[in-house]
Design an enzyme around this catalytic site. Structure first.
Site, PDB file in Angstrom:
ATOM      1  CG  ASN A 217     -34.380 -71.324 -51.328  1.00  0.00           C
ATOM      2  OD1 ASN A 217     -34.403 -71.284 -52.549  1.00  0.00           O
ATOM      3  ND2 ASN A 217     -33.945 -72.396 -50.657  1.00  0.00           N
ATOM      4  CG  ASP A 289     -28.191 -73.821 -44.744  1.00  0.00           C
ATOM      5  OD1 ASP A 289     -27.769 -74.611 -45.603  1.00  0.00           O
ATOM      6  OD2 ASP A 289     -27.937 -72.601 -44.743  1.00  0.00           O
ATOM      7  CE  LYS A 299     -54.454 -73.508 -41.733  1.00  0.00           C
ATOM      8  NZ  LYS A 299     -55.663 -72.860 -42.241  1.00  0.00           N
ATOM      9  N   PRO A 317     -29.186 -82.531 -43.770  1.00  0.00           N
ATOM     10  CG  PRO A 317     -29.737 -84.213 -45.286  1.00  0.00           C
ATOM     11  CD  PRO A 317     -30.333 -83.316 -44.236  1.00  0.00           C
ATOM     12  CG  ASP A 318     -23.154 -79.904 -46.666  1.00  0.00           C
ATOM     13  OD1 ASP A 318     -23.276 -80.104 -47.891  1.00  0.00           O
ATOM     14  OD2 ASP A 318     -22.467 -78.990 -46.193  1.00  0.00           O
ATOM     15  CB  ILE A 319     -27.081 -82.428 -50.637  1.00  0.00           C
ATOM     16  CG1 ILE A 319     -28.423 -82.624 -49.934  1.00  0.00           C
ATOM     17  CG2 ILE A 319     -27.011 -83.234 -51.935  1.00  0.00           C
ATOM     18  CD1 ILE A 319     -29.633 -82.238 -50.745  1.00  0.00           C
ATOM     19  CG  PHE A 335     -23.511 -73.532 -58.432  1.00  0.00           C
ATOM     20  CD1 PHE A 335     -23.060 -74.668 -59.067  1.00  0.00           C
ATOM     21  CD2 PHE A 335     -23.833 -72.418 -59.189  1.00  0.00           C
ATOM     22  CE1 PHE A 335     -22.918 -74.706 -60.434  1.00  0.00           C
ATOM     23  CE2 PHE A 335     -23.698 -72.447 -60.562  1.00  0.00           C
ATOM     24  CZ  PHE A 335     -23.242 -73.594 -61.195  1.00  0.00           C
ATOM     25  CE  LYS A 349     -21.131 -74.765 -50.675  1.00  0.00           C
ATOM     26  NZ  LYS A 349     -22.285 -74.002 -51.153  1.00  0.00           N
ATOM     27  CE  LYS A 353     -20.296 -77.726 -47.891  1.00  0.00           C
ATOM     28  NZ  LYS A 353     -21.650 -77.334 -48.193  1.00  0.00           N
TER      29      LYS A 353
END
Ligand SMILES: Cc1cc2nc3c(=O)[nH]c(=O)nc-3n(C[C@H](O)[C@H](O)[C@H](O)COP(=O)(O)O)c2cc1C
Length: 422
Positions: A217, A289, A299, A317-319, A335, A349, A353
């Site tokens: 991203n 995600d 390749k 994994p959701d760190i 964030f 969130k 979390k």
């Protein structure tokens, strides 16, 4: 509002060669009005932008420009000036003078007095935005902080050269207020994160598709690096765990771990964290995600007659959630970069979390999104804290980072009070 109770503070104002030197004349006037005794010294560069006569007329005192000035040596030479000052303010501080101070050079009156004085030194950098962002200037500022100088962050906006960005000298009223706050506190601003450990993630993770392609991203890591610098400046021991996308140099005093995938980032975070109330985890990285389920070992070739290709993605994994669960005593700062319904998403969130605070920004506004030098955020606190939220209006990422550190300071103070009451 300015306090008017600054009687007898001896402020030595050093002006260096920048286009904003004219603001220092107003600053001198405001400081005098507030009750300070102000003496001025100027570099040769500064004298190209504003005359010593202006400052002499405003302060009522001779302006010092030369290190080797026989007249001055009989009256107030560099050592006398250095001893006289309760506070040395260098505003504007040019890139050149900042570099001299960082190197310990003493080749003119300003740099020599800066070495000779035992008074605290406030440095207000002001320069073109590209100069300000140059890694050498940033490293020099980090060096000054390491040696105990205090930096007044430049403002962002339109510059004299026509550029937009960070580097403007703050307006004289703002500068004056900062200086008077400093004088009245009679000490350095407290180091909010002294003895704290901070682990920050920054930048984008990179999920391979095959040996030459990946999913990622637009995150550049600028906010994470600004926060890392602000945390070091606040006294913390900082480790930054950085996605491969980040091209930024490592600020002085920070441990950097480079990672590629979300899995690697999680492993690095687990290794860097400690489960206690003196450890702060700040998750600024834009973590993918999803990752590719079966990464090709060769390749992937374009196949004639095949117009589409399907990649199967599986969840990463959701760190933040994992670190929050595994280190329940540490302080968790999340964030969220969202494009719609920002507040509801951030609050969800925060609870889901188990975070202490979350900073959310609306990245649909291009002027504060990925890669930009500015940011604007709303910080929401978990319900055990006194405040519900703080709005940080648009400012440079360095400035926002400082304000976020202040928010972390509030969380720490609240936790300390809660512990005392137990
Ligand atoms: C028109 C003009 C404007 C300048 N503005 C700045 C500035 O805002 N900040 C800066 O660091 N240097 C600026 N410079 C460059 C400095 O004046 C130059 O580096 C000088 O050597 C600084 O010397 P000093 O640090 O001894 O004052 C400018 C130069 C010119 C010609």
């Amino acid at each position: 509002m300015l306090s008017l109770s600054m009687k007898n503070a001896n402020i030595l104002l050093a002006i260096t060669g920048g286009i904003s030197a004219y603001k220092s004349a107003i600053l001198a006037r405001l400081l005098i009005k507030a009750g300070c005794d102000v003496r001025v010294m100027m570099t040769d560069g500064a004298c190209e932008f504003i005359t010593p006569l202006t400052l002499q007329a405003l302060t009522g005192h001779e302006v010092h420009t030369d290190l080797l000035d026989e007249t001055a040596e009989r009256g107030m030479g560099h050592i006398e000036l250095a001893k006289w000052a309760d506070l040395l303010v260098i505003a504007p501080a040019s890139a050149n003078t900042i570099a001299k101070l960082a190197m310990g050079l003493a080749d003119n009156l300003v740099s020599t007095v800066a070495l000779a004085t035992t008074a605290p030194i406030l440095v207000a950098p002001a320069m073109n935005q590209a100069m300000y962002h140059h890694a050498i200037v940033q490293n020099n500022l980090d060096t000054l902080i390491k040696f105990g100088h205090h930096i007044i962050m430049p403002a962002s906006g339109e510059q004299a050269c026509g550029d937009m960005g960070v580097g403007r000298l703050p307006e004289p009223e703002d500068l004056c207020e900062r200086i008077l706050d400093f004088v009245s506190s009679k000490q350095s601003p407290p180091l909010l994160l002294a003895d704290k450990k901070v682990v920050i993630t920054a930048g984008a993770t990179v999920e391979p598709i095959d040996p030459v392609r990946f999913l990622s991203n637009h995150s550049t890591g600028k906010m994470g690096f600004a926060l890392a610098r602000a945390c070091v400046r606040a006294g913390a021991d900082v480790t930054i765990i950085v996605g491969k996308s980040v091209q930024l140099p490592t600020p002085i005093g920070i441990t950097r771990l480079n990672v590629g995938t979300a899995d690697e980032m999680l492993t690095a975070c687990q290794g860097a964290m400690t489960d206690d109330g003196d450890t702060i985890f700040i998750a600024t990285a834009a973590v993918a995600d999803y990752k590719v389920a079966n990464v090709a070992t060769q390749k992937i070739k374009k196949v004639d007659g095949q117009d589409s290709l399907t990649l199967e993605l599986i969840k990463n994994p959701d760190i933040l959630a994992t670190i929050s669960q595994n280190f329940p005593h540490a302080i968790m700062v999340g964030f969220a970069a969202e494009t719609f319904d920002t507040e509801n998403y951030a609050k969800g969130k925060l609870v889901a979390k188990n975070l202490d605070m979350i900073a959310v920004n609306d990245v649909s506004d291009q002027s504060i999104g990925f890669g930009s030098d500015d940011n604007a955020m709303t910080v929401f606190f978990a319900k055990q804290y006194e405040q519900d939220k703080v709005v940080l209006s648009k400012a440079s990422k360095d400035n926002i980072a400082q304000q976020l550190v202040a928010c972390v300071g509030q969380v720490l103070a609240h936790r300390a009070t809660a512990q005392d009451e137990r």
